[in-house]
Design an enzyme around this catalytic site. Structure first.
Site, PDB file in Angstrom:
ATOM      1  N   ARG A  43       0.835  -1.208   0.000  1.00  0.00           N
ATOM      2  CA  ARG A  43       0.000   0.000   0.000  1.00  0.00           C
ATOM      3  C   ARG A  43       0.867   1.254   0.000  1.00  0.00           C
ATOM      4  O   ARG A  43       0.441   2.302  -0.477  1.00  0.00           O
ATOM      5  CB  ARG A  43      -0.919  -0.030   1.234  1.00  0.00           C
ATOM      6  CG  ARG A  43      -2.029   1.020   1.230  1.00  0.00           C
ATOM      7  CD  ARG A  43      -3.081   0.688   2.289  1.00  0.00           C
ATOM      8  NE  ARG A  43      -4.205   1.620   2.330  1.00  0.00           N
ATOM      9  CZ  ARG A  43      -4.315   2.613   3.206  1.00  0.00           C
ATOM     10  NH1 ARG A  43      -3.389   2.821   4.106  1.00  0.00           N
ATOM     11  NH2 ARG A  43      -5.380   3.406   3.182  1.00  0.00           N
ATOM     12  N   LEU A  69      -6.850   8.171  -0.292  1.00  0.00           N
ATOM     13  CA  LEU A  69      -6.755   6.727  -0.494  1.00  0.00           C
ATOM     14  C   LEU A  69      -7.653   6.111   0.572  1.00  0.00           C
ATOM     15  O   LEU A  69      -7.502   6.400   1.752  1.00  0.00           O
ATOM     16  CB  LEU A  69      -5.298   6.283  -0.280  1.00  0.00           C
ATOM     17  CG  LEU A  69      -4.826   4.936  -0.839  1.00  0.00           C
ATOM     18  CD1 LEU A  69      -3.316   4.826  -0.714  1.00  0.00           C
ATOM     19  CD2 LEU A  69      -5.481   3.766  -0.183  1.00  0.00           C
ATOM     20  N   SER A  70      -8.594   5.283   0.159  1.00  0.00           N
ATOM     21  CA  SER A  70      -9.569   4.757   1.116  1.00  0.00           C
ATOM     22  C   SER A  70      -8.895   3.930   2.215  1.00  0.00           C
ATOM     23  O   SER A  70      -7.844   3.337   2.008  1.00  0.00           O
ATOM     24  CB  SER A  70     -10.599   3.885   0.396  1.00  0.00           C
ATOM     25  OG  SER A  70     -11.188   4.578  -0.676  1.00  0.00           O
ATOM     26  N   GLN A  71      -9.567   3.897   3.360  1.00  0.00           N
ATOM     27  CA  GLN A  71      -9.131   3.109   4.523  1.00  0.00           C
ATOM     28  C   GLN A  71      -9.078   1.617   4.121  1.00  0.00           C
ATOM     29  O   GLN A  71      -9.965   1.138   3.415  1.00  0.00           O
ATOM     30  CB  GLN A  71     -10.190   3.348   5.589  1.00  0.00           C
ATOM     31  CG  GLN A  71     -10.070   2.596   6.853  1.00  0.00           C
ATOM     32  CD  GLN A  71     -11.383   2.676   7.638  1.00  0.00           C
ATOM     33  OE1 GLN A  71     -12.366   3.278   7.192  1.00  0.00           O
ATOM     34  NE2 GLN A  71     -11.379   2.057   8.800  1.00  0.00           N
TER      35      GLN A  71
END
Ligand code: SAH
Length: 224
Positions: A43, A69-71
């Site tokens: 990530r 950036l999504s969780q």
């Protein structure tokens, strides 16, 4: 190549990633392919260097242009929901952003193609580089307003969006194949819900999953 991306960086240590996996399991993620991909896909390369050390926290992180950036939990949850009823060979994604969710989708079992739309050109260019770095070649990126889907490439077995419109855009439902599933946030800021739409021979079935917090789906395209 990929192992070089992890080399010598404490933050990408196996232990840090195992902790993230454990948290995802505690939060109810059960799909083994999803859990495995969340562990094996780096990530931190989807973030700017200054934020890379926080890549394995379970939080959304800024990627510029007021986007995030999504969780990890939400990426895992949406992916799990998308694949819950059978394989998804052709997938449409709206809101490429960093490209992290795109990479996870492209690596899920039985996925042939991911078509991903982004409206902010500089974000799209960075995402393109990162996907290339990971040797992911089954993704096509398009700079456009994703509200209208990508009719030429449809119908899609799965559609996933990472930005919230006030209502599900009708074009997206049209471009869903029979047996297909759409997963996206819907609603005004502060009261969004994650929604699943299934298209069956009998029609459309909508299920509300849980409250979420996403950036809004915006109109138009932003070029450099
Ligand atoms: N899955 C991405 C999420 C990025 S945030 C990630 O984890 O990195 C949501 C993204 O949707 C942003 O990049 C934003 O620019 C994009 N977006 C918003 N409205 C859009 C639209 N109408 N068409 C395409 N992309 C859109």
């Amino acid at each position: 190549m990929e192992s070089e991306l992890f080399a010598g960086i404490g933050m990408t240590s196996q232990r840090t990633r195992d902790r993230m996996m454990q948290r995802l399991q505690e939060l109810g993620i059960r799909n083994f392919a999803v859990l495995d991909l969340m562990r094996s896909t780096p990530r931190h390369i989807f973030l700017d260097e200054a934020l890379a050390q926080r890549a394995y926290e379970d939080s959304a992180l800024p990627i510029g242009y007021q986007q995030t950036l999504s969780q990890p939990y939400i990426v895992a949850r949406m992916t799990e929901l998308l694949f819950q009823r059978g394989p998804r060979r052709r997938i449409l994604e709206i809101g490429t952003g960093s490209g992290y969710q795109t990479a996870i989708l492209a690596r899920m079992p039985d996925v042939d193609h991911v078509f991903s739309i982004e409206r902010i050109q500089p974000l799209q260019e960075k995402a393109r580089q990162r996907l290339r770095l990971l040797k992911i070649y089954t993704v096509q990126l398009r700079l456009a307003d994703g509200t209208f889907g990508w009719a030429d490439k449809g119908p899609f077995d799965g559609i996933l969006a990472a930005a919230a419109p006030k209502q599900v855009p009708p074009e997206l439902i049209t471009q869903l194949a029979e047996g297909g599933r759409l997963v996206m946030p819907v609603g005004e800021d502060g009261e969004q819900q994650l929604v699943v739409v299934d298209k069956t021979a009998d029609g459309i079935e909508t299920t509300i999953i849980e409250p979420v917090k996403f950036v809004p789906l915006l109109t138009g395209v932003m070029r450099k």
